[in-house]
Design a protein around this motif. Structure first.
Motif, PDB file in Angstrom:
ATOM      1  N   LYS A 129       3.209   1.343   4.361  1.00 31.95           N
ATOM      2  CA  LYS A 129       3.743   1.528   3.017  1.00 31.95           C
ATOM      3  C   LYS A 129       5.129   0.888   2.896  1.00 31.95           C
ATOM      4  O   LYS A 129       5.438   0.230   1.907  1.00 31.95           O
ATOM      5  CB  LYS A 129       3.829   3.019   2.681  1.00 31.95           C
ATOM      6  CG  LYS A 129       4.382   3.287   1.292  1.00 31.95           C
ATOM      7  CD  LYS A 129       4.391   4.768   0.958  1.00 31.95           C
ATOM      8  CE  LYS A 129       4.956   5.000  -0.429  1.00 31.95           C
ATOM      9  NZ  LYS A 129       4.957   6.422  -0.796  1.00 31.95           N
ATOM     10  N   ARG A 130       5.977   1.085   3.899  1.00 29.55           N
ATOM     11  CA  ARG A 130       7.314   0.495   3.867  1.00 29.55           C
ATOM     12  C   ARG A 130       7.226  -1.035   3.832  1.00 29.55           C
ATOM     13  O   ARG A 130       8.025  -1.688   3.164  1.00 29.55           O
ATOM     14  CB  ARG A 130       8.135   0.937   5.091  1.00 29.55           C
ATOM     15  CG  ARG A 130       8.489   2.405   5.115  1.00 29.55           C
ATOM     16  CD  ARG A 130       9.286   2.845   3.905  1.00 29.55           C
ATOM     17  NE  ARG A 130      10.558   2.135   3.844  1.00 29.55           N
ATOM     18  CZ  ARG A 130      11.269   1.985   2.739  1.00 29.55           C
ATOM     19  NH1 ARG A 130      10.853   2.511   1.592  1.00 29.55           N
ATOM     20  NH2 ARG A 130      12.396   1.334   2.757  1.00 29.55           N
ATOM     21  N   ALA A 131       6.255  -1.612   4.527  1.00 34.36           N
ATOM     22  CA  ALA A 131       6.081  -3.065   4.522  1.00 34.36           C
ATOM     23  C   ALA A 131       5.688  -3.546   3.127  1.00 34.36           C
ATOM     24  O   ALA A 131       6.186  -4.565   2.643  1.00 34.36           O
ATOM     25  CB  ALA A 131       5.039  -3.474   5.552  1.00 34.36           C
ATOM     26  N   ARG A 132       4.796  -2.793   2.468  1.00 35.80           N
ATOM     27  CA  ARG A 132       4.401  -3.139   1.101  1.00 35.80           C
ATOM     28  C   ARG A 132       5.603  -3.045   0.169  1.00 35.80           C
ATOM     29  O   ARG A 132       5.830  -3.930  -0.669  1.00 35.80           O
ATOM     30  CB  ARG A 132       3.306  -2.192   0.588  1.00 35.80           C
ATOM     31  CG  ARG A 132       1.926  -2.460   1.122  1.00 35.80           C
ATOM     32  CD  ARG A 132       0.857  -1.727   0.308  1.00 35.80           C
ATOM     33  NE  ARG A 132       1.158  -0.313   0.042  1.00 35.80           N
ATOM     34  CZ  ARG A 132       0.786   0.689   0.820  1.00 35.80           C
ATOM     35  NH1 ARG A 132       0.127   0.453   1.940  1.00 35.80           N
ATOM     36  NH2 ARG A 132       1.082   1.938   0.484  1.00 35.80           N
ATOM     37  N   GLN A 133       6.358  -1.966   0.277  1.00 34.64           N
ATOM     38  CA  GLN A 133       7.522  -1.780  -0.591  1.00 34.64           C
ATOM     39  C   GLN A 133       8.568  -2.858  -0.350  1.00 34.64           C
ATOM     40  O   GLN A 133       9.183  -3.357  -1.304  1.00 34.64           O
ATOM     41  CB  GLN A 133       8.132  -0.401  -0.355  1.00 34.64           C
ATOM     42  CG  GLN A 133       7.294   0.734  -0.906  1.00 34.64           C
ATOM     43  CD  GLN A 133       7.902   2.093  -0.612  1.00 34.64           C
ATOM     44  OE1 GLN A 133       8.561   2.280   0.400  1.00 34.64           O
ATOM     45  NE2 GLN A 133       7.668   3.037  -1.510  1.00 34.64           N
ATOM     46  N   ALA A 134       8.753  -3.215   0.906  1.00 31.83           N
ATOM     47  CA  ALA A 134       9.754  -4.235   1.232  1.00 31.83           C
ATOM     48  C   ALA A 134       9.384  -5.565   0.581  1.00 31.83           C
ATOM     49  O   ALA A 134      10.255  -6.275   0.059  1.00 31.83           O
ATOM     50  CB  ALA A 134       9.874  -4.389   2.745  1.00 31.83           C
ATOM     51  N   GLU A 135       8.116  -5.903   0.581  1.00 31.31           N
ATOM     52  CA  GLU A 135       7.674  -7.158  -0.038  1.00 31.31           C
ATOM     53  C   GLU A 135       7.864  -7.114  -1.556  1.00 31.31           C
ATOM     54  O   GLU A 135       8.302  -8.088  -2.165  1.00 31.31           O
ATOM     55  CB  GLU A 135       6.213  -7.448   0.308  1.00 31.31           C
ATOM     56  CG  GLU A 135       5.661  -8.713  -0.302  1.00 31.31           C
ATOM     57  CD  GLU A 135       6.392  -9.982   0.108  1.00 31.31           C
ATOM     58  OE1 GLU A 135       6.285 -10.993  -0.616  1.00 31.31           O
ATOM     59  OE2 GLU A 135       7.083  -9.983   1.135  1.00 31.31           O
ATOM     60  N   ASP A 136       7.552  -5.974  -2.176  1.00 32.79           N
ATOM     61  CA  ASP A 136       7.763  -5.831  -3.618  1.00 32.79           C
ATOM     62  C   ASP A 136       9.243  -5.958  -3.968  1.00 32.79           C
ATOM     63  O   ASP A 136       9.608  -6.647  -4.931  1.00 32.79           O
ATOM     64  CB  ASP A 136       7.244  -4.473  -4.105  1.00 32.79           C
ATOM     65  CG  ASP A 136       5.726  -4.377  -4.071  1.00 32.79           C
ATOM     66  OD1 ASP A 136       5.061  -5.437  -4.012  1.00 32.79           O
ATOM     67  OD2 ASP A 136       5.206  -3.241  -4.106  1.00 32.79           O
ATOM     68  N   HIS A 137      10.092  -5.314  -3.193  1.00 32.80           N
ATOM     69  CA  HIS A 137      11.528  -5.385  -3.444  1.00 32.80           C
ATOM     70  C   HIS A 137      12.047  -6.805  -3.233  1.00 32.80           C
ATOM     71  O   HIS A 137      12.897  -7.276  -3.990  1.00 32.80           O
ATOM     72  CB  HIS A 137      12.283  -4.403  -2.540  1.00 32.80           C
ATOM     73  CG  HIS A 137      11.992  -2.968  -2.843  1.00 32.80           C
ATOM     74  ND1 HIS A 137      12.080  -1.971  -1.911  1.00 32.80           N
ATOM     75  CD2 HIS A 137      11.595  -2.366  -3.985  1.00 32.80           C
ATOM     76  CE1 HIS A 137      11.769  -0.813  -2.461  1.00 32.80           C
ATOM     77  NE2 HIS A 137      11.453  -1.038  -3.724  1.00 32.80           N
ATOM     78  N   ARG A 138      11.541  -7.481  -2.200  1.00 28.97           N
ATOM     79  CA  ARG A 138      11.972  -8.842  -1.931  1.00 28.97           C
ATOM     80  C   ARG A 138      11.643  -9.756  -3.110  1.00 28.97           C
ATOM     81  O   ARG A 138      12.481 -10.544  -3.556  1.00 28.97           O
ATOM     82  CB  ARG A 138      11.309  -9.378  -0.653  1.00 28.97           C
ATOM     83  CG  ARG A 138      11.833 -10.740  -0.207  1.00 28.97           C
ATOM     84  CD  ARG A 138      10.963 -11.348   0.875  1.00 28.97           C
ATOM     85  NE  ARG A 138       9.654 -11.712   0.381  1.00 28.97           N
ATOM     86  CZ  ARG A 138       9.375 -12.816  -0.312  1.00 28.97           C
ATOM     87  NH1 ARG A 138      10.327 -13.670  -0.604  1.00 28.97           N
ATOM     88  NH2 ARG A 138       8.143 -13.058  -0.715  1.00 28.97           N
ATOM     89  N   GLN A 139      10.431  -9.637  -3.641  1.00 25.81           N
ATOM     90  CA  GLN A 139      10.036 -10.479  -4.774  1.00 25.81           C
ATOM     91  C   GLN A 139      10.875 -10.168  -6.005  1.00 25.81           C
ATOM     92  O   GLN A 139      11.243 -11.069  -6.759  1.00 25.81           O
ATOM     93  CB  GLN A 139       8.544 -10.302  -5.063  1.00 25.81           C
ATOM     94  CG  GLN A 139       7.672 -10.937  -4.005  1.00 25.81           C
ATOM     95  CD  GLN A 139       6.196 -10.755  -4.284  1.00 25.81           C
ATOM     96  OE1 GLN A 139       5.809 -10.095  -5.243  1.00 25.81           O
ATOM     97  NE2 GLN A 139       5.362 -11.339  -3.448  1.00 25.81           N
ATOM     98  N   HIS A 140      11.177  -8.907  -6.221  1.00 30.13           N
ATOM     99  CA  HIS A 140      12.022  -8.525  -7.357  1.00 30.13           C
ATOM    100  C   HIS A 140      13.414  -9.114  -7.207  1.00 30.13           C
ATOM    101  O   HIS A 140      13.993  -9.647  -8.164  1.00 30.13           O
ATOM    102  CB  HIS A 140      12.083  -6.996  -7.457  1.00 30.13           C
ATOM    103  CG  HIS A 140      12.824  -6.511  -8.657  1.00 30.13           C
ATOM    104  ND1 HIS A 140      14.012  -5.840  -8.562  1.00 30.13           N
ATOM    105  CD2 HIS A 140      12.567  -6.618  -9.981  1.00 30.13           C
ATOM    106  CE1 HIS A 140      14.443  -5.542  -9.782  1.00 30.13           C
ATOM    107  NE2 HIS A 140      13.587  -5.999 -10.661  1.00 30.13           N
TER     108      HIS A 140
END
Length: 87
Positions: A9-20
């Motif tokens: 989950k943290r990996a998914r969130q990190a990718e979403d935050h990175r794109q934002h």
């Protein structure tokens, strides 16, 4: 690779935050380019308007940690000096 459910989950969130963050950083850089372009073309009023539009954006990105606060201050200082130096 992430093994636990939490790590995935943290990996998914990190990718979403990175794109934002990439989107925000790109919009800031575009605003900065508009100011530099107006200065290069010698259009003082356009440069001032673009600068006034870019400053709050740059400050917001510094507040969010997208860019370092000193980087934001350096941009504002250098560009403002160039605008003031225009005839």
């Amino acid at each position: 690779m992430a093994n636990t459910k939490q790590a995935k989950k943290r990996a998914r969130q990190a990718e979403d935050h990175r794109q934002h963050n990439v989107t925000l950083r790109t919009s800031m850089r575009t605003a900065m380019k508009k100011v530099r372009k107006a200065v290069a073309e010698g259009k003082k009023t356009d440069a001032q308007q673009a600068y006034q539009a870019a400053v709050p954006l740059v400050d917001r990105m510094a507040g969010k940690g997208i860019v370092h606060k000193n980087t934001a201050a350096r941009f504002k200082s250098r560009v403002n000096a160039r605008i003031r130096a225009m005839a």
